[in-house]
Write a protein that holds these residues in place. Sequence first.
Motif, PDB file in Angstrom:
ATOM      1  N   ALA A   1       0.859  -1.190   0.000  1.00 55.56           N
ATOM      2  CA  ALA A   1       0.000   0.000   0.000  1.00 55.56           C
ATOM      3  C   ALA A   1       0.889   1.231   0.000  1.00 55.56           C
ATOM      4  CB  ALA A   1      -0.926   0.018   1.219  1.00 55.56           C
ATOM      5  N   MET A   2       0.544   2.207  -0.840  1.00 51.35           N
ATOM      6  CA  MET A   2       1.303   3.450  -0.906  1.00 51.35           C
ATOM      7  C   MET A   2       0.342   4.617  -0.956  1.00 51.35           C
ATOM      8  SD  MET A   2       4.525   2.405  -3.358  1.00 51.35           S
ATOM      9  CE  MET A   2       5.564   3.785  -2.841  1.00 51.35           C
TER      10      MET A   2
ATOM     11  N   GLU B   1      -1.010  -1.869  -6.250  1.00 52.14           N
ATOM     12  CA  GLU B   1      -0.804  -1.114  -7.492  1.00 52.14           C
ATOM     13  C   GLU B   1      -2.108  -0.629  -8.121  1.00 52.14           C
ATOM     14  OE1 GLU B   1       1.954  -3.649  -9.818  1.00 52.14           O
ATOM     15  OE2 GLU B   1       2.346  -4.474  -7.831  1.00 52.14           O
ATOM     16  N   LYS B   2      -3.207  -0.731  -7.393  1.00 51.07           N
ATOM     17  CA  LYS B   2      -4.478  -0.214  -7.903  1.00 51.07           C
ATOM     18  C   LYS B   2      -4.945   0.930  -7.008  1.00 51.07           C
ATOM     19  CE  LYS B   2      -6.210  -4.560  -9.909  1.00 51.07           C
ATOM     20  NZ  LYS B   2      -5.325  -4.364 -11.040  1.00 51.07           N
ATOM     21  N   LEU B   3      -5.477   1.960  -7.634  1.00 52.00           N
ATOM     22  CA  LEU B   3      -5.979   3.103  -6.883  1.00 52.00           C
ATOM     23  C   LEU B   3      -7.206   2.667  -6.090  1.00 52.00           C
ATOM     24  CD1 LEU B   3      -5.690   6.160  -6.349  1.00 52.00           C
ATOM     25  CD2 LEU B   3      -7.270   6.520  -8.256  1.00 52.00           C
ATOM     26  N   SER B   4      -7.130   2.791  -4.772  1.00 56.52           N
ATOM     27  CA  SER B   4      -8.265   2.356  -3.958  1.00 56.52           C
ATOM     28  C   SER B   4      -8.965   3.514  -3.265  1.00 56.52           C
ATOM     29  CB  SER B   4      -7.820   1.325  -2.914  1.00 56.52           C
ATOM     30  OG  SER B   4      -6.918   1.888  -1.998  1.00 56.52           O
TER      31      SER B   4
ATOM     32  N   PRO C   1      -2.188  10.589  -9.977  1.00 61.46           N
ATOM     33  CA  PRO C   1      -1.257   9.603  -9.435  1.00 61.46           C
ATOM     34  C   PRO C   1      -1.032   8.458 -10.411  1.00 61.46           C
ATOM     35  CG  PRO C   1      -3.427   9.192  -8.564  1.00 61.46           C
ATOM     36  CD  PRO C   1      -3.556  10.386  -9.477  1.00 61.46           C
ATOM     37  N   GLU C   2       0.089   7.776 -10.194  1.00 60.03           N
ATOM     38  CA  GLU C   2       0.424   6.614 -11.029  1.00 60.03           C
ATOM     39  C   GLU C   2       1.271   5.672 -10.192  1.00 60.03           C
ATOM     40  OE1 GLU C   2       3.421   7.330 -13.894  1.00 60.03           O
ATOM     41  OE2 GLU C   2       2.961   5.568 -15.107  1.00 60.03           O
TER      42      GLU C   2
ATOM     43  N   LEU D   1       7.146   1.772  -6.700  1.00 56.98           N
ATOM     44  CA  LEU D   1       7.185   3.151  -7.175  1.00 56.98           C
ATOM     45  C   LEU D   1       5.814   3.789  -7.159  1.00 56.98           C
ATOM     46  CD1 LEU D   1       9.514   2.771 -10.288  1.00 56.98           C
ATOM     47  CD2 LEU D   1      10.108   3.770  -8.087  1.00 56.98           C
ATOM     48  N   LEU D   2       5.809   5.063  -6.847  1.00 55.78           N
ATOM     49  CA  LEU D   2       4.576   5.846  -6.875  1.00 55.78           C
ATOM     50  C   LEU D   2       4.927   7.220  -7.411  1.00 55.78           C
ATOM     51  CD1 LEU D   2       1.549   5.795  -6.009  1.00 55.78           C
ATOM     52  CD2 LEU D   2       2.287   6.828  -3.853  1.00 55.78           C
TER      53      LEU D   2
END
Lengths: 117, 112
Positions: A31-32, A52-55, A66-67, A73-74
Amino acid sequence: DTEVTQTPKHLVMGMTNKKSLKCEQHMGHRAMYWYKQKAKKPPELMFVYSYEKLSINESVPSRFSPECPNSSLLNLHLHALQPEDSALYLCASSQGADGQRISYEQYFGPGTRLTVT
Amino acid sequence: GNSVTQMEGPVTLSEEAFLTINCTYTATGYPSLFWYVQYPGEGLQLLLKATKADDKGSNKGFEATYRKETTSFHLEKGSVQVSDSAVYFCALRAGSARQLTFGSGTQLTVLP
């Protein structure tokens, strides 16, 4: 190693520029997060990525994009920002996934000090 | 909803004084509680945490005990140093939520 790195440390950009902030962690966290912090205030959550999925997107304006290219990496892409977007942008990471009731702590990077002119 | 209330700052102490920064919370269920410290010009560092009632978190001479009966998580240190000057944030994470809820922060200045 509990290090989250962020680049650049400082960024000055005009309102018509496009720039990107980068964040990296090698702790195997899944989680980032991106936070925005104004002076003398607590951090405000902007985005959360889980596996790696936008939550979570906390109603952030579309000029912030964001990516998450991979699990380490973020990025935060910036375009057409306003002077009020000047702030310290913090990246954080933690273990865990959706639905787990585990008190995973978040580890923060040193931040990028952004000034929009 | 969830919320964290910290004592108003700024707090100014002399070196070797005793420190208490009060933190109370409102949350559903059984939150995990954290103290973060932010030194000038830096990001947040996790100082200590507690995940269940009566847990005591400790680190670098700082302590805080999770008190469910009073919904509190006060930060204490027996003898502060000039290098402890920073902003301290109390935070909670409720249940399976990934978000942290932060208090407003307390600025601590320690004078030599």
